[in-house]
Motif scaffolding. Structure first.
Motif, PDB file in Angstrom:
ATOM      1  N   ILE A   1       0.836  -1.199   0.000  1.00 16.43           N
ATOM      2  CA  ILE A   1       0.000   0.000   0.000  1.00 16.43           C
ATOM      3  C   ILE A   1       0.875   1.255   0.000  1.00 16.43           C
ATOM      4  CG2 ILE A   1      -1.691   1.347   1.309  1.00 16.43           C
ATOM      5  CD1 ILE A   1      -2.782  -1.365   2.355  1.00 16.43           C
ATOM      6  N   ALA A   2       1.895   1.269   0.863  1.00 15.26           N
ATOM      7  CA  ALA A   2       2.795   2.423   0.919  1.00 15.26           C
ATOM      8  C   ALA A   2       3.502   2.614  -0.421  1.00 15.26           C
ATOM      9  CB  ALA A   2       3.810   2.235   2.043  1.00 15.26           C
ATOM     10  N   ALA A   3       3.900   1.495  -1.040  1.00 13.85           N
ATOM     11  CA  ALA A   3       4.584   1.579  -2.341  1.00 13.85           C
ATOM     12  C   ALA A   3       3.668   2.175  -3.407  1.00 13.85           C
ATOM     13  CB  ALA A   3       5.069   0.199  -2.762  1.00 13.85           C
ATOM     14  N   ASP A   4       2.387   1.795  -3.384  1.00 10.07           N
ATOM     15  CA  ASP A   4       1.433   2.326  -4.363  1.00 10.07           C
ATOM     16  C   ASP A   4       1.290   3.845  -4.239  1.00 10.07           C
ATOM     17  OD1 ASP A   4       0.961  -0.164  -5.431  1.00 10.07           O
ATOM     18  OD2 ASP A   4      -0.866  -0.528  -4.260  1.00 10.07           O
ATOM     19  N   TYR A   5       1.229   4.324  -3.003  1.00 11.70           N
ATOM     20  CA  TYR A   5       1.064   5.763  -2.809  1.00 11.70           C
ATOM     21  C   TYR A   5       2.353   6.523  -3.093  1.00 11.70           C
ATOM     22  CZ  TYR A   5      -3.729   5.570  -1.251  1.00 11.70           C
ATOM     23  OH  TYR A   5      -5.097   5.411  -1.221  1.00 11.70           O
ATOM     24  N   ARG A  72     -12.183  -1.407   8.856  1.00  9.91           N
ATOM     25  CA  ARG A  72     -12.375  -0.156   8.123  1.00  9.91           C
ATOM     26  C   ARG A  72     -12.184   1.013   9.090  1.00  9.91           C
ATOM     27  NH1 ARG A  72     -13.077  -3.760   4.940  1.00  9.91           N
ATOM     28  NH2 ARG A  72     -14.526  -3.874   3.166  1.00  9.91           N
ATOM     29  N   THR A  73     -11.917   2.185   8.532  1.00 11.04           N
ATOM     30  CA  THR A  73     -11.898   3.412   9.318  1.00 11.04           C
ATOM     31  C   THR A  73     -13.153   4.207   9.003  1.00 11.04           C
ATOM     32  OG1 THR A  73      -9.479   3.524   9.286  1.00 11.04           O
ATOM     33  CG2 THR A  73     -10.664   5.545   9.816  1.00 11.04           C
ATOM     34  N   ILE A  74     -13.892   4.580  10.044  1.00  8.48           N
ATOM     35  CA  ILE A  74     -15.084   5.418   9.856  1.00  8.48           C
ATOM     36  C   ILE A  74     -14.612   6.867   9.773  1.00  8.48           C
ATOM     37  CG2 ILE A  74     -17.313   6.097  10.804  1.00  8.48           C
ATOM     38  CD1 ILE A  74     -17.257   3.485  12.456  1.00  8.48           C
ATOM     39  N   HIS A  75     -14.928   7.503   8.659  1.00  5.33           N
ATOM     40  CA  HIS A  75     -14.394   8.850   8.435  1.00  5.33           C
ATOM     41  C   HIS A  75     -15.491   9.792   7.963  1.00  5.33           C
ATOM     42  CE1 HIS A  75     -11.482  11.940   7.715  1.00  5.33           C
ATOM     43  NE2 HIS A  75     -11.728  11.992   6.413  1.00  5.33           N
ATOM     44  N   ARG A  76     -15.518  10.970   8.559  1.00  5.17           N
ATOM     45  CA  ARG A  76     -16.467  12.018   8.171  1.00  5.17           C
ATOM     46  C   ARG A  76     -15.733  13.128   7.435  1.00  5.17           C
ATOM     47  NH1 ARG A  76     -18.224   9.645  12.761  1.00  5.17           N
ATOM     48  NH2 ARG A  76     -20.480   9.350  13.023  1.00  5.17           N
ATOM     49  N   PHE A  77     -16.321  13.587   6.344  1.00  6.98           N
ATOM     50  CA  PHE A  77     -15.686  14.652   5.557  1.00  6.98           C
ATOM     51  C   PHE A  77     -16.761  15.526   4.934  1.00  6.98           C
ATOM     52  CE2 PHE A  77     -16.010  10.764   3.091  1.00  6.98           C
ATOM     53  CZ  PHE A  77     -16.561  11.165   1.885  1.00  6.98           C
ATOM     54  N   PHE A  78     -16.336  16.717   4.541  1.00  2.00           N
ATOM     55  CA  PHE A  78     -17.254  17.687   3.934  1.00  2.00           C
ATOM     56  C   PHE A  78     -16.793  17.985   2.510  1.00  2.00           C
ATOM     57  CE2 PHE A  78     -18.422  22.089   2.893  1.00  2.00           C
ATOM     58  CZ  PHE A  78     -19.804  22.023   3.046  1.00  2.00           C
ATOM     59  N   TYR A  99     -20.424  13.960   4.637  1.00  2.00           N
ATOM     60  CA  TYR A  99     -20.482  12.532   4.321  1.00  2.00           C
ATOM     61  C   TYR A  99     -19.850  11.717   5.442  1.00  2.00           C
ATOM     62  CZ  TYR A  99     -21.688  13.629  -0.546  1.00  2.00           C
ATOM     63  OH  TYR A  99     -22.313  14.080  -1.693  1.00  2.00           O
ATOM     64  N   VAL A 100     -20.334  10.478   5.587  1.00  2.00           N
ATOM     65  CA  VAL A 100     -19.700   9.475   6.433  1.00  2.00           C
ATOM     66  C   VAL A 100     -19.397   8.284   5.550  1.00  2.00           C
ATOM     67  CG1 VAL A 100     -19.900   7.981   8.443  1.00  2.00           C
ATOM     68  CG2 VAL A 100     -21.006  10.225   8.458  1.00  2.00           C
ATOM     69  N   SER A 101     -18.152   7.828   5.560  1.00  2.00           N
ATOM     70  CA  SER A 101     -17.793   6.708   4.700  1.00  2.00           C
ATOM     71  C   SER A 101     -16.848   5.773   5.451  1.00  2.00           C
ATOM     72  CB  SER A 101     -17.135   7.205   3.410  1.00  2.00           C
ATOM     73  OG  SER A 101     -17.060   6.173   2.458  1.00  2.00           O
ATOM     74  N   PHE A 102     -16.646   4.594   4.889  1.00  3.13           N
ATOM     75  CA  PHE A 102     -15.819   3.561   5.508  1.00  3.13           C
ATOM     76  C   PHE A 102     -14.645   3.264   4.572  1.00  3.13           C
ATOM     77  CE2 PHE A 102     -20.193   3.144   6.808  1.00  3.13           C
ATOM     78  CZ  PHE A 102     -20.119   2.996   8.189  1.00  3.13           C
ATOM     79  N   PHE A 103     -13.435   3.461   5.060  1.00  2.46           N
ATOM     80  CA  PHE A 103     -12.255   3.354   4.213  1.00  2.46           C
ATOM     81  C   PHE A 103     -11.395   2.166   4.613  1.00  2.46           C
ATOM     82  CE2 PHE A 103     -13.554   7.731   3.779  1.00  2.46           C
ATOM     83  CZ  PHE A 103     -13.323   8.004   2.437  1.00  2.46           C
ATOM     84  N   LYS A 104     -11.030   1.374   3.618  1.00  4.56           N
ATOM     85  CA  LYS A 104     -10.048   0.319   3.823  1.00  4.56           C
ATOM     86  C   LYS A 104      -8.648   0.940   3.853  1.00  4.56           C
ATOM     87  CE  LYS A 104     -11.635  -1.886   0.217  1.00  4.56           C
ATOM     88  NZ  LYS A 104     -11.824  -2.907  -0.842  1.00  4.56           N
ATOM     89  N   GLU A 105      -7.654   0.139   4.218  1.00  2.00           N
ATOM     90  CA  GLU A 105      -6.300   0.672   4.352  1.00  2.00           C
ATOM     91  C   GLU A 105      -5.785   1.236   3.031  1.00  2.00           C
ATOM     92  OE1 GLU A 105      -3.900  -2.421   5.964  1.00  2.00           O
ATOM     93  OE2 GLU A 105      -4.496  -2.016   8.045  1.00  2.00           O
ATOM     94  N   GLU A 106      -6.180   0.617   1.905  1.00  2.00           N
ATOM     95  CA  GLU A 106      -5.674   1.056   0.611  1.00  2.00           C
ATOM     96  C   GLU A 106      -6.441   2.244   0.028  1.00  2.00           C
ATOM     97  OE1 GLU A 106      -8.210  -2.693  -0.229  1.00  2.00           O
ATOM     98  OE2 GLU A 106      -6.887  -1.906   1.341  1.00  2.00           O
ATOM     99  N   ASP A 107      -7.506   2.665   0.704  1.00  2.00           N
ATOM    100  CA  ASP A 107      -8.313   3.795   0.226  1.00  2.00           C
ATOM    101  C   ASP A 107      -7.901   5.076   0.942  1.00  2.00           C
ATOM    102  OD1 ASP A 107      -9.775   2.016  -1.327  1.00  2.00           O
ATOM    103  OD2 ASP A 107     -11.242   1.662   0.260  1.00  2.00           O
ATOM    104  N   TYR A 108      -8.149   6.204   0.269  1.00  2.00           N
ATOM    105  CA  TYR A 108      -7.886   7.492   0.918  1.00  2.00           C
ATOM    106  C   TYR A 108      -8.759   8.553   0.265  1.00  2.00           C
ATOM    107  CZ  TYR A 108      -5.234  10.267   4.186  1.00  2.00           C
ATOM    108  OH  TYR A 108      -4.870  11.028   5.282  1.00  2.00           O
ATOM    109  N   PRO A 109      -9.375   9.435   1.082  1.00  2.00           N
ATOM    110  CA  PRO A 109     -10.312  10.431   0.544  1.00  2.00           C
ATOM    111  C   PRO A 109      -9.614  11.616  -0.125  1.00  2.00           C
ATOM    112  CG  PRO A 109     -10.198  10.605   2.927  1.00  2.00           C
ATOM    113  CD  PRO A 109      -9.361   9.433   2.558  1.00  2.00           C
ATOM    114  N   VAL A 110      -9.351  11.477  -1.417  1.00  2.00           N
ATOM    115  CA  VAL A 110      -8.823  12.555  -2.247  1.00  2.00           C
ATOM    116  C   VAL A 110      -9.826  12.784  -3.367  1.00  2.00           C
ATOM    117  CG1 VAL A 110      -6.928  13.350  -3.707  1.00  2.00           C
ATOM    118  CG2 VAL A 110      -6.446  11.910  -1.713  1.00  2.00           C
ATOM    119  N   PHE A 111     -10.208  14.049  -3.603  1.00  2.00           N
ATOM    120  CA  PHE A 111     -11.285  14.349  -4.539  1.00  2.00           C
ATOM    121  C   PHE A 111     -10.838  15.390  -5.569  1.00  2.00           C
ATOM    122  CE2 PHE A 111     -13.050  13.180  -0.420  1.00  2.00           C
ATOM    123  CZ  PHE A 111     -13.894  12.150  -0.765  1.00  2.00           C
TER     124      PHE A 111
END
Length: 265
Positions: A1-5, A72-78, A99-111
């Motif tokens: 995962i770290a290598a991918d990012y 998963r990580t429960i994450h709130r974002f605007f 929003y409230v969403s559930f993120f796996k380790e390989e996911d990250y909220p970038v829009f």
């Protein structure tokens, strides 16, 4: 995962280099706190750590630990005004909403906002540390936009003598999508191939033209990857992938979705 990012960070160099150039000229920070535009989040622990990453991206950092039961990580974002898309998946998010969403380790909220044009490098050679020889441009239609890509040799002061290249990438949306490229400056870019990755969740287009020439359409991804020029509609990512040799001149890419525009072709 770290290598991918880390690879993604490396691929973002054309975008980061351009945004750093813009900062040197206009003083706009590469990283800009979200509360610069939305003051109400300054005292809000849920959203105050969000930030703009250049002119095209929004990052909503995950700071909480993963729930071990859900994995998963429960994450709130605007999401601010407008239409935004998940940078990795292309999922659509209407703006001015929490929003409230559930993120796996390989996911990250970038829009990326609708209209974003994001240049990336070295899709075919992740280990290349020199100047990119291929360029991938991710495009999120919905709003017409212009992005100016900046290039120079990356190691000398020749840019002060005009040895640089600014490429204006103008996307016009409507019944069809047109993408116009126009450059200025004396620098000769080493980019040999260009790949456009255009988010288009509706359906596959009818045709794609580059410099008024119809590009070959491939139904199978493997055939597309083997070709040096053509386009392919990726059902998994709901995107149009287009590639062609760098024309090194002013040109236009047209994505035709209206049947009436096919008459006479």
């Amino acid at each position: 995962i770290a290598a991918d990012y880390l690879r993604l960070r490396h691929r973002l160099i054309p975008y980061l280099y351009t945004e750093a150039y813009n900062y040197s000229r206009a003083g706009t920070p590469l990283i800009q706190p979200f509360f610069y535009n939305y003051m109400w989040v300054y005292d809000d622990d849920l959203y105050k750590n969000q930030y703009y990453f250049g002119s095209q991206l929004l990052v909503c950092p995950i700071l909480d630990k993963k729930d071990p039961t859900m994995n998963r990580t429960i994450h709130r974002f605007f999401i601010p005004d407008g239409i935004w898309y998940d940078f990795r998946t292309g999922k659509k998010f209407p703006g001015n909403k929490k929003y409230v969403s559930f993120f796996k380790e390989e996911d990250y909220p970038v829009f990326a906002h609708a209209g974003s044009i994001i240049p990336l490098s070295n899709r075919s050679d992740y280990n290349n540390t020199g100047l990119p020889v291929d360029l991938e441009i991710q495009i999120f239609p919905g709003v017409s936009n212009t992005y100016t890509l900046y290039e120079d040799d990356g190691c000398t002061n020749e840019y002060k003598n005009g040895v640089y290249k600014k490429t204006s990438i103008h996307m016009q949306t409507g019944n069809n999508i047109s993408i116009d490229f126009a450059s200025e400056g004396s620098y000769t870019s080493p980019v040999e191939q260009i790949v456009l990755d255009v988010i288009y969740p509706k359906n596959a287009p009818l045709a794609v033209l580059c410099d008024k020439k119809i590009l070959p359409h491939y139904l199978y991804q493997k055939k597309y990857e083997e070709a040096s020029c053509g386009w392919y509609y990726n059902l998994g990512t709901k995107s149009i992938e287009i590639k062609y040799p760098n024309p090194n001149k002013e040109y236009q890419v047209e994505i035709l979705t209206n049947p009436t525009d096919m008459i006479g072709m």
